[in-house]
Motif scaffolding. Structure first.
Motif, PDB file in Angstrom:
ATOM      1  N   GLN A 113       2.368  -7.990  -7.777  1.00 50.83           N
ATOM      2  CA  GLN A 113       3.040  -8.071  -9.032  1.00 50.83           C
ATOM      3  C   GLN A 113       2.607  -7.034  -9.978  1.00 50.83           C
ATOM      4  N   ASN A 114       1.307  -6.807 -10.061  1.00 51.88           N
ATOM      5  CA  ASN A 114       0.786  -5.834 -10.928  1.00 51.88           C
ATOM      6  C   ASN A 114       0.624  -4.427 -10.162  1.00 51.88           C
ATOM      7  N   PRO A 115       1.543  -3.422 -10.051  1.00 57.64           N
ATOM      8  CA  PRO A 115       1.330  -2.302  -9.143  1.00 57.64           C
ATOM      9  C   PRO A 115      -0.272  -1.760  -9.325  1.00 57.64           C
ATOM     10  N   ASN A 116      -0.804  -1.815 -10.684  1.00 53.41           N
ATOM     11  CA  ASN A 116      -1.947  -0.847 -10.646  1.00 53.41           C
ATOM     12  C   ASN A 116      -3.159  -1.566  -9.645  1.00 53.41           C
ATOM     13  N   ASP A 117      -2.888  -2.806  -9.459  1.00 59.64           N
ATOM     14  CA  ASP A 117      -3.914  -3.110  -8.434  1.00 59.64           C
ATOM     15  C   ASP A 117      -3.892  -2.656  -7.078  1.00 59.64           C
ATOM     16  N   GLN A 118      -2.663  -2.131  -6.742  1.00 66.48           N
ATOM     17  CA  GLN A 118      -2.360  -1.399  -5.466  1.00 66.48           C
ATOM     18  C   GLN A 118      -2.792  -0.079  -5.001  1.00 66.48           C
ATOM     19  N   PHE A 119      -2.816   0.797  -6.531  1.00 66.46           N
ATOM     20  CA  PHE A 119      -2.976   2.085  -6.253  1.00 66.46           C
ATOM     21  C   PHE A 119      -4.268   2.567  -5.894  1.00 66.46           C
ATOM     22  N   PHE A 120      -4.509   3.628  -5.168  1.00 67.81           N
ATOM     23  CA  PHE A 120      -5.854   4.137  -5.125  1.00 67.81           C
ATOM     24  C   PHE A 120      -5.946   5.723  -4.711  1.00 67.81           C
ATOM     25  N   LYS A 121      -4.628   6.195  -5.089  1.00 67.62           N
ATOM     26  CA  LYS A 121      -4.544   7.830  -4.897  1.00 67.62           C
ATOM     27  C   LYS A 121      -4.111   8.756  -6.212  1.00 67.62           C
ATOM     28  N   ASN A 122      -4.471   9.812  -6.368  1.00 70.27           N
ATOM     29  CA  ASN A 122      -4.268  10.601  -7.523  1.00 70.27           C
ATOM     30  C   ASN A 122      -2.853  10.898  -7.768  1.00 70.27           C
ATOM     31  N   SER A 123      -2.036  10.908  -6.687  1.00 65.73           N
ATOM     32  CA  SER A 123      -0.608  11.343  -6.840  1.00 65.73           C
ATOM     33  C   SER A 123       0.491  10.171  -6.171  1.00 65.73           C
ATOM     34  N   VAL A 124       1.523  10.360  -6.376  1.00 68.81           N
ATOM     35  CA  VAL A 124       2.573   9.517  -6.030  1.00 68.81           C
ATOM     36  C   VAL A 124       2.783   9.861  -4.319  1.00 68.81           C
ATOM     37  N   ALA A 125       2.873  11.271  -4.245  1.00 65.81           N
ATOM     38  CA  ALA A 125       2.897  11.688  -2.973  1.00 65.81           C
ATOM     39  C   ALA A 125       1.825  11.256  -1.961  1.00 65.81           C
ATOM     40  N   ASP A 126       0.653  11.161  -2.476  1.00 60.73           N
ATOM     41  CA  ASP A 126      -0.487  11.013  -1.506  1.00 60.73           C
ATOM     42  C   ASP A 126      -0.402   9.096  -1.418  1.00 60.73           C
ATOM     43  N   GLU A 127       0.225   8.456  -2.357  1.00 60.92           N
ATOM     44  CA  GLU A 127       0.396   7.098  -2.245  1.00 60.92           C
ATOM     45  C   GLU A 127       1.380   6.758  -1.059  1.00 60.92           C
ATOM     46  N   LEU A 128       2.382   7.343  -0.967  1.00 58.76           N
ATOM     47  CA  LEU A 128       3.287   7.457   0.088  1.00 58.76           C
ATOM     48  C   LEU A 128       2.915   7.905   1.502  1.00 58.76           C
ATOM     49  N   ARG A 129       2.134   8.967   1.454  1.00 64.59           N
ATOM     50  CA  ARG A 129       1.868   9.364   2.747  1.00 64.59           C
ATOM     51  C   ARG A 129       0.559   8.493   3.530  1.00 64.59           C
ATOM     52  N   ILE A 130      -0.149   7.751   2.602  1.00 68.15           N
ATOM     53  CA  ILE A 130      -0.955   6.909   3.086  1.00 68.15           C
ATOM     54  C   ILE A 130      -0.367   5.828   3.965  1.00 68.15           C
ATOM     55  N   GLY A 131       0.866   5.172   3.205  1.00 68.82           N
ATOM     56  CA  GLY A 131       1.502   4.227   4.047  1.00 68.82           C
ATOM     57  C   GLY A 131       2.124   4.775   5.313  1.00 68.82           C
ATOM     58  N   ARG A 147       8.262   0.777  -8.567  1.00 68.54           N
ATOM     59  CA  ARG A 147       9.058   1.549  -7.419  1.00 68.54           C
ATOM     60  C   ARG A 147       8.177   2.167  -6.627  1.00 68.54           C
ATOM     61  N   VAL A 148       7.151   2.987  -7.174  1.00 68.96           N
ATOM     62  CA  VAL A 148       6.396   3.540  -6.127  1.00 68.96           C
ATOM     63  C   VAL A 148       5.367   2.484  -5.355  1.00 68.96           C
ATOM     64  N   SER A 149       5.034   1.443  -5.820  1.00 66.29           N
ATOM     65  CA  SER A 149       4.269   0.533  -5.055  1.00 66.29           C
ATOM     66  C   SER A 149       5.026  -0.253  -3.771  1.00 66.29           C
ATOM     67  N   VAL A 150       6.555  -0.598  -4.071  1.00 66.61           N
ATOM     68  CA  VAL A 150       7.415  -0.774  -3.248  1.00 66.61           C
ATOM     69  C   VAL A 150       7.679   0.216  -2.027  1.00 66.61           C
ATOM     70  N   ALA A 151       7.679   1.395  -2.508  1.00 64.08           N
ATOM     71  CA  ALA A 151       7.809   2.519  -1.470  1.00 64.08           C
ATOM     72  C   ALA A 151       6.686   2.653  -0.564  1.00 64.08           C
ATOM     73  N   SER A 152       5.472   2.574  -1.250  1.00 61.95           N
ATOM     74  CA  SER A 152       4.396   2.798  -0.530  1.00 61.95           C
ATOM     75  C   SER A 152       4.202   1.591   0.532  1.00 61.95           C
ATOM     76  N   ILE A 153       4.592   0.515   0.149  1.00 69.08           N
ATOM     77  CA  ILE A 153       4.394  -0.719   1.132  1.00 69.08           C
ATOM     78  C   ILE A 153       5.506  -0.543   2.242  1.00 69.08           C
ATOM     79  N   LEU A 154       6.645  -0.331   1.708  1.00 65.15           N
ATOM     80  CA  LEU A 154       7.776   0.021   2.964  1.00 65.15           C
ATOM     81  C   LEU A 154       7.344   1.148   3.624  1.00 65.15           C
ATOM     82  N   ALA A 155       6.606   2.266   3.265  1.00 65.42           N
ATOM     83  CA  ALA A 155       6.120   3.436   4.318  1.00 65.42           C
ATOM     84  C   ALA A 155       5.496   2.720   5.307  1.00 65.42           C
TER      85      ALA A 155
END
Length: 507
Positions: A343-361, A400-408
Motif C-alpha cells: 500500500q505504501n511504496p516506500n516500504d518496498q523500495f531499497f535501490k537508488n534508482s528506478v532502473a535498479d528496482e526493476l532489474r532486481i525483480g 507505478r514503480v512498485s507494481v512494475a518491480s513486483i510484476l518483473a
C-alpha cells in the motif's frame, strides 16, 4: 489570499524543463479549489509552495513569487506559516510521528501554546467529526492506510487554519471516511475558509468545489468552473472510462469443484498490539482469476494479504500455496511466486534508482531479458524515471514503480494493495486493461481496493472483509444485492449503481 506569479521550479539532481513551468495562479479568500492533473504533473509540488516547504525545506531552483496573505514566502519560514496554512501530506507516514493518535492531534495545538482544556475540547470535536475517537489510544504506525489518512487530516484540521491544503485527502479512504471528509470540507468552505484540494478522485469532489484547475506537465491547462472542466478532464483521461470486462472462463474442473485453488486460507486468526485484526478467516484464490478484496478501512484487508506469502504468520489456521503449507518459513521462499505490491511504496523500495528496482525483480524471474525490461517501462510509462531515485518521485509514480518491480519477478500470484491510490484516470484505464491481459495469460491476481469501479472493471469475484471477518463472497452483482452487507456498513450502497444495477459500469 494566495498569489503565484511566474513560478518555475526544478528539483535538485533532475534535468529537463522542471516540475513547474510559468505558473500564474490566484486563489481568493473563501474559495474551494480542486487542483487536479496527471501523475507527476506538479500538483503536490505546487502544494509545497503554499506552506513554505519550497524553498525552505525542499531544495531546488525556484523562480517567481509566492504570496500568502500578501507576504512573500521567501521572507517567512515554515513555522511562520504553520498557523496560516495547514498542509495534509500525500504520504501520511511523512506526517505522523507521535506515539499515539491523541498525541498526534495535540502536537500542533501544543506548538501554538493553546491551554490544556482548549486542546482537550478541540481534540474531542475533531475526532467526533472524523469518526476516529476509538483510535485515540492507538499508535499511528499500527493503523490501516485509511485510518492514518483520517488522523493526518485531524492533526491539521484541529488547528482551524484560514487556508487548508489537502494533498489526496480521499486516498485510502473507504466510502464512509471519504464522505465525512467531504462534509467537513464543505462546512469549512461555508464558514469562509480557503480550501485547496489536490485530488485524483476527481469525480468525488467535483460537485463540491467552486473552481477547478487542471495541470499537465508542470503547466496549467484549465482554470475555471467545475462544470466547465469536464471537457478538459475527459480529453486528458482524468475521468477513467474502463473497457468492458470479458466474462470469466470457467474450466470443467473448476466448475465441478475438483480443482485445487492456487491459494487456500483456512481459519486464520491474527492479533496486533492486543487487538484482534483477523478472526477465523477462510477463503480460496482460484487459479487464473482476478479477485477483489473490498471492505471498510481497518477491516483487516492488508493484514490478510500479508499472510499470503509469509510476511505475517497466523498461529491458528492454515495457509497453503499450490497445495503446500507456507508455515513459518517467511516470505523469502515465496519470493517470485507470490508478489505483493505494498500500500505504501516506500516500504518496498531499497535501490537508488528506478532502473535498479526493476532489474532486481527481473533477477528473480525466469525472463531476465532486456526486452522484458523495456516492456515493463512501456507498460508503466517509466522511461523518463529510470535514473531517478524512487523515493523522490510523486506518490503516483512511486506506485507505478512498485507494481512494475513486483510484476518483473513474474509471480504466479500478483497481489496489489490499493493500486489505484494516487493514479490518474489514464493510468487506471491502462492498468485495468493490463491486469485483464495478464489474467488471460494465466497470472492470478488479487486486488485490494476501495475503488469499486476499478474492482468491477477487473475482478470477476469479490470478497468482502468487515471487522476482521469475511462476510461476503461472490460476484459483484450478487454482493450488492445483499442488503445485509450495506446495512452493516461492509459495502457501500452506491455499489448497486457501480455494479450495473442502475448505471452502466463502463463509465
Amino acid at each position: 489570499m494566495i498569489r503565484l506569479s511566474n513560478i518555475h521550479y526544478q528539483y535538485p539532481d533532475t534535468s529537463g524543463d522542471g516540475a513547474l513551468k510559468g505558473i500564474d495562479l490566484t486563489v481568493d479568500k473563501g474559495e474551494y479549489l480542486l487542483l487536479c492533473g496527471g501523475s507527476g504533473s506538479g500538483k503536490s509540488t505546487l502544494g509545497y509552495l503554499l506552506n513554505g516547504l519550497i524553498p525552505h525545506f525542499l531544495e531546488g531552483t525556484l523562480q517567481g513569487r509566492v504570496l500568502i496573505q500578501d507576504r512573500d514566502t521567501r521572507d517567512l519560514t515554515v513555522e511562520d506559516l504553520f498557523s496560516t496554512v495547514g498542509l495534509v501530506f500525500q504520504n501520511t507516514d511523512a506526517q505522523l510521528f507521535n506515539s499515539t493518535v491523541e498525541n498526534e492531534i495535540a502536537f500542533g495545538l501544543e506548538s501554538l501554546g493553546r491551554r490544556p482544556e482548549e486542546i482537550e475540547d478541540e481534540i474531542r470535536r475533531t475526532v467526533a467529526e472524523l469518526g476516529i475517537a476509538h483510535l485515540l489510544g492507538r499508535s499511528p504506525t499500527a493503523l490501516s492506510g485509511g485510518e492514518k489518512r483520517l488522523v493526518a487530516i485531524a492533526s491539521v484540521l484541529c488547528l482551524r487554519p484560514p487556508i487548508l491544503v489537502l494533498d489526496e485527502p480521499l486516498a485510502h479512504l473507504d466510502w464512509q471516511g471519504a464522505e465525512r471528509v467531504r462534509n467537513i470540507l464543505r462546512q469549512l468552505h461555508k464558514r469562509g475558509h480557503t480550501v485547496v484540494v489536490i485530488e485524483q478522485r476527481v469525480e468525488a469532489v467535483l460537485g463540491d468545489v467552486t473552481r477547478c484547475v487542471v495541470m499537465e506537465r508542470g503547466e496549467v491547462r484549465f482554470d475555471g468552473s467545475a462544470k466547465g472542466s469536464k471537457t478538459t478532464l475527459e480529453k486528458l483521461h482524468l475521468l477513467p472510462c474502463y473497457p468492458v470486462r470479458p466474462a470469466a472462463k470457467v474450466t470443467e474442473e473448476a466448475e465441478s469443484g475438483k480443482s485445487e485453488p492456487l491459494l487456500r486460507i483456512q481459519n486464520i486468526h491474527f492479533e496486533m498490539d492486543h487487538q484482534t485484526i483477523l478472526e477465523d478467516v477462510s477463503l480460496n484464490v482460484k487459479n487464473g482469476e482476478i479477485l477483489a478484496v473490498v471492505g471498510p478501512n481497518g477491516s483487516g484487508k492488508t493484514t490478510l494479504i500479508r499472510n499470503f506469502n509469509g510476511l505475517l504468520y497466523s498461529r491458528e489456521g492454515r495457509v497453503a500455496f499450490m497445495g503446500k503449507e507456507i508455515g513459518r518459513a517467511g516470505p523469502f521462499p515465496m519470493a517470485g511466486r507470490v508478489g505483493i505490491s505494498f500500500q505504501n511504496p516506500n516500504d518496498q523500495f531499497f535501490k537508488n534508482s528506478v532502473a535498479d528496482e526493476l532489474r532486481i525483480g527481473l533477477k528473480l524471474s525466469q525472463n531476465k531479458s532486456e526486452v522484458r525490461f523495456q516492456e515493463l517501462c512501456d507498460l508503466f510509462d517509466l522511461h523518463d524515471l529510470l535514473d531517478r531515485s524512487p523515493y523522490r518521485l510523486s506518490e503516483g509514480q512511486k506506485k507505478r514503480v512498485s507494481v512494475a518491480s513486483i510484476l518483473a519477478m513474474g509471480p504466479k500470484l500478483l497481489v496489489l494493495d490499493e493500486p489505484t491510490v494516487g493514479q490518474d484516470g489514464r493510468f487506471l484505464e491502462i492498468l485495468a486493461g493490463r491486469l485483464l491481459s495478464l489474467s488471460s495469460k494465466g497470472v492470478t491476481i488479487v486486488v485490494v481496493t476501495h475503488d469499486l469501479e476499478f474492482a468491477l472493471a477487473t475482478a470477476q469475484r469479490w470478497v468482502v472483509v468487515y471487522q476482521g471477518r469475511v462476510v461476503g463472497e461472490g460476484t459483484p452483482r450478487e454482493l450488492v444485492r445483499d442488503e445485509s452487507l450495506t446495512r452493516m456498513g461492509a459495502l457501500h450502497p452506491i455499489g448497486r449503481g457501480v455494479a450495473g444495477e442502475t448505471v452502466d459500469h463502463g463509465h
